[in-house]
Design an enzyme around this catalytic site. Sequence first.
Site, PDB file in Angstrom:
ATOM      1  N   PRO A 132       0.829  -1.215   0.000  1.00  0.00           N
ATOM      2  CA  PRO A 132       0.000   0.000   0.000  1.00  0.00           C
ATOM      3  C   PRO A 132       0.856   1.255   0.000  1.00  0.00           C
ATOM      4  O   PRO A 132       1.872   1.326   0.700  1.00  0.00           O
ATOM      5  CB  PRO A 132      -0.780  -0.106   1.319  1.00  0.00           C
ATOM      6  CG  PRO A 132       0.072  -0.962   2.211  1.00  0.00           C
ATOM      7  CD  PRO A 132       0.770  -1.933   1.294  1.00  0.00           C
ATOM      8  N   SER A 161      -3.989   1.589  -0.228  1.00  0.00           N
ATOM      9  CA  SER A 161      -3.773   2.424   0.966  1.00  0.00           C
ATOM     10  C   SER A 161      -5.054   3.125   1.413  1.00  0.00           C
ATOM     11  O   SER A 161      -5.882   3.512   0.592  1.00  0.00           O
ATOM     12  CB  SER A 161      -2.712   3.482   0.641  1.00  0.00           C
ATOM     13  OG  SER A 161      -2.738   4.508   1.606  1.00  0.00           O
ATOM     14  N   TYR A 184      -5.577   2.601   7.937  1.00  0.00           N
ATOM     15  CA  TYR A 184      -5.144   3.522   8.991  1.00  0.00           C
ATOM     16  C   TYR A 184      -6.423   3.779   9.763  1.00  0.00           C
ATOM     17  O   TYR A 184      -7.316   4.495   9.300  1.00  0.00           O
ATOM     18  CB  TYR A 184      -4.621   4.831   8.408  1.00  0.00           C
ATOM     19  CG  TYR A 184      -3.215   4.780   7.857  1.00  0.00           C
ATOM     20  CD1 TYR A 184      -2.175   4.208   8.584  1.00  0.00           C
ATOM     21  CD2 TYR A 184      -2.914   5.357   6.622  1.00  0.00           C
ATOM     22  CE1 TYR A 184      -0.874   4.183   8.086  1.00  0.00           C
ATOM     23  CE2 TYR A 184      -1.620   5.340   6.116  1.00  0.00           C
ATOM     24  CZ  TYR A 184      -0.613   4.751   6.852  1.00  0.00           C
ATOM     25  OH  TYR A 184       0.657   4.737   6.357  1.00  0.00           O
ATOM     26  N   THR A 210      -2.192  -1.088   9.575  1.00  0.00           N
ATOM     27  CA  THR A 210      -0.823  -0.565   9.731  1.00  0.00           C
ATOM     28  C   THR A 210      -0.678   0.063  11.113  1.00  0.00           C
ATOM     29  O   THR A 210      -1.462   0.931  11.489  1.00  0.00           O
ATOM     30  CB  THR A 210      -0.513   0.461   8.622  1.00  0.00           C
ATOM     31  OG1 THR A 210      -0.581  -0.219   7.369  1.00  0.00           O
ATOM     32  CG2 THR A 210       0.877   1.059   8.795  1.00  0.00           C
ATOM     33  N   LYS A 284       0.414  -4.918   9.950  1.00  0.00           N
ATOM     34  CA  LYS A 284       1.593  -4.486   9.183  1.00  0.00           C
ATOM     35  C   LYS A 284       2.405  -3.485   9.997  1.00  0.00           C
ATOM     36  O   LYS A 284       1.843  -2.524  10.536  1.00  0.00           O
ATOM     37  CB  LYS A 284       1.137  -3.823   7.875  1.00  0.00           C
ATOM     38  CG  LYS A 284       2.255  -3.196   7.045  1.00  0.00           C
ATOM     39  CD  LYS A 284       1.705  -2.702   5.706  1.00  0.00           C
ATOM     40  CE  LYS A 284       2.777  -2.147   4.788  1.00  0.00           C
ATOM     41  NZ  LYS A 284       3.170  -0.769   5.095  1.00  0.00           N
ATOM     42  N   HIS A 308       7.919   0.352   7.352  1.00  0.00           N
ATOM     43  CA  HIS A 308       7.310   1.379   6.496  1.00  0.00           C
ATOM     44  C   HIS A 308       8.332   1.887   5.467  1.00  0.00           C
ATOM     45  O   HIS A 308       8.315   3.052   5.074  1.00  0.00           O
ATOM     46  CB  HIS A 308       6.799   2.537   7.346  1.00  0.00           C
ATOM     47  CG  HIS A 308       5.475   3.087   6.905  1.00  0.00           C
ATOM     48  ND1 HIS A 308       4.296   2.848   7.570  1.00  0.00           N
ATOM     49  CD2 HIS A 308       5.140   3.894   5.869  1.00  0.00           C
ATOM     50  CE1 HIS A 308       3.306   3.485   6.968  1.00  0.00           C
ATOM     51  NE2 HIS A 308       3.794   4.126   5.920  1.00  0.00           N
ATOM     52  N   GLY A 340      10.570  -3.836   2.562  1.00  0.00           N
ATOM     53  CA  GLY A 340      11.632  -2.900   2.946  1.00  0.00           C
ATOM     54  C   GLY A 340      12.914  -3.182   2.202  1.00  0.00           C
ATOM     55  O   GLY A 340      13.635  -4.123   2.527  1.00  0.00           O
TER      56      GLY A 340
END
Length: 412
Positions: A132, A161, A184, A210, A284, A308, A340
């Site tokens: 996302p 997202s 979120y 997240t 996440k 992130h 990442g």
Amino acid sequence: MSDLIQQAVRRRDFLRWLAASPLLPYLGGCDVFSAGDAVAQEAPRRALDDLVGSAAEALDIFDMEKVAEFVMPPAHFGYIQTGVDGEETQHNNRAGFERLYVRPRRLVDVSTIDTRVTLFGREWQSPIIVAPAGSQRAFHADGELATARAAQARGHLQVLSSVSSTGVEAVNGARGEPVWYQLYATSNWDVTQAVVARVREAGCPTLVLTVDLPGNSNRLTQERWKRIDDRDCASCHREGGQAPPVKPMYQGTSYQPSDFRTAGMTWDFIGRLRGITDQRIIVKGLVTREDAELAVEHGVDAVWVSNHGGRSEGSGRATIDALPEMVEGVQGRVPVIVDGGIRRGTDVFKAMARGATAVAIGRPYLWGLGAFGQEGVERVLQILQTELEITMQLAGTPSLADIGASSIGAGS
Ligand SMILES: Cc1cc2nc3c(=O)[nH]c(=O)nc-3n(C[C@H](O)[C@H](O)[C@H](O)COP(=O)(O)O)c2cc1C
């Protein structure tokens, strides 16, 4: 091809022709005029001569990064590039992969390479997930719709997202099936309920909660890029004390900008979410064994190891280095996803060797999107998938299940 890139390519071709021309010494009346001088005089930014002119020409994902940097507004490119502080964590995400090496085995039948992975009963052709990322229309006019079409065309799982610039219904429409949805949650429970109900109604089977941004993070690189952007940002961002526009997924809810942060969220939140939806719940942003264990105890359906992309805390620790303790903590009870710093097929391979069920990418596909829209995202996915297949064949591991701890080693 955009006009800007066409110009750069035309100039690059002209310079190459000029450098190779026998007429060169006679041009311009210069006594000493080498090919190097031609390039230096005509191209103040040497890097521009390396730009690819189409998605198909990109040899690796870093070719996309260069074009994205060239064509995108500086502030928006800076939003992609930024980590926190002096970029130590983002840097270490990459360095963690570079310290690992592949231990190839020979004389194995690798005439067929199988990268299929099954997640919750659904089979995917590739273990590479599109992570996302918010505000994708800031990178290309087609934004999340282009990403959705590309991910679908190449058969990759995609997560949308919460702060997308396009609503979930349109994205699902472009993809032709519901995406996974990153949540979120905000600190306002009414907003959470409204968003979850909308996403559930849209058919998204999985929520990716997240949890690594309870407050602000120190994104200095983003600020530096903003400073060299001389456009009028206020027309889009409503700067000067006014509230920013409400993102599509919070529209129609009681959302206020001050709700965005979730500093008060604790593990009980998983139970509250379970109480309002039957969707799968993935967490996440976990990077410690303790949290991996707590996540499983709280009944999550998968653990997503992530810092992130080096944009939350400046821990300095690579996610690939956190992965082994996470896998140990989870004990095979649920899938483990990691992201990442994945930039090559070899990185995907190394993550699988350290026990990941699947991996996710952020910046690479955003560079593709910024550079060439849907075609750019497709090409990025194709490049990484091809690199993974090449690595698996050369390493003597015909299927993902054949990649194990002994498939890699660690250098100093
Ligand atoms: C520009 C950008 C926007 C992002 N937006 C979100 C987001 O809205 N939600 C989220 O959970 N993660 C977000 N992330 C993090 C990604 O999902 C992912 O964890 C990270 O990019 C992986 O690292 P990589 O960029 O090195 O591949 C964002 C990352 C970037 C680069």
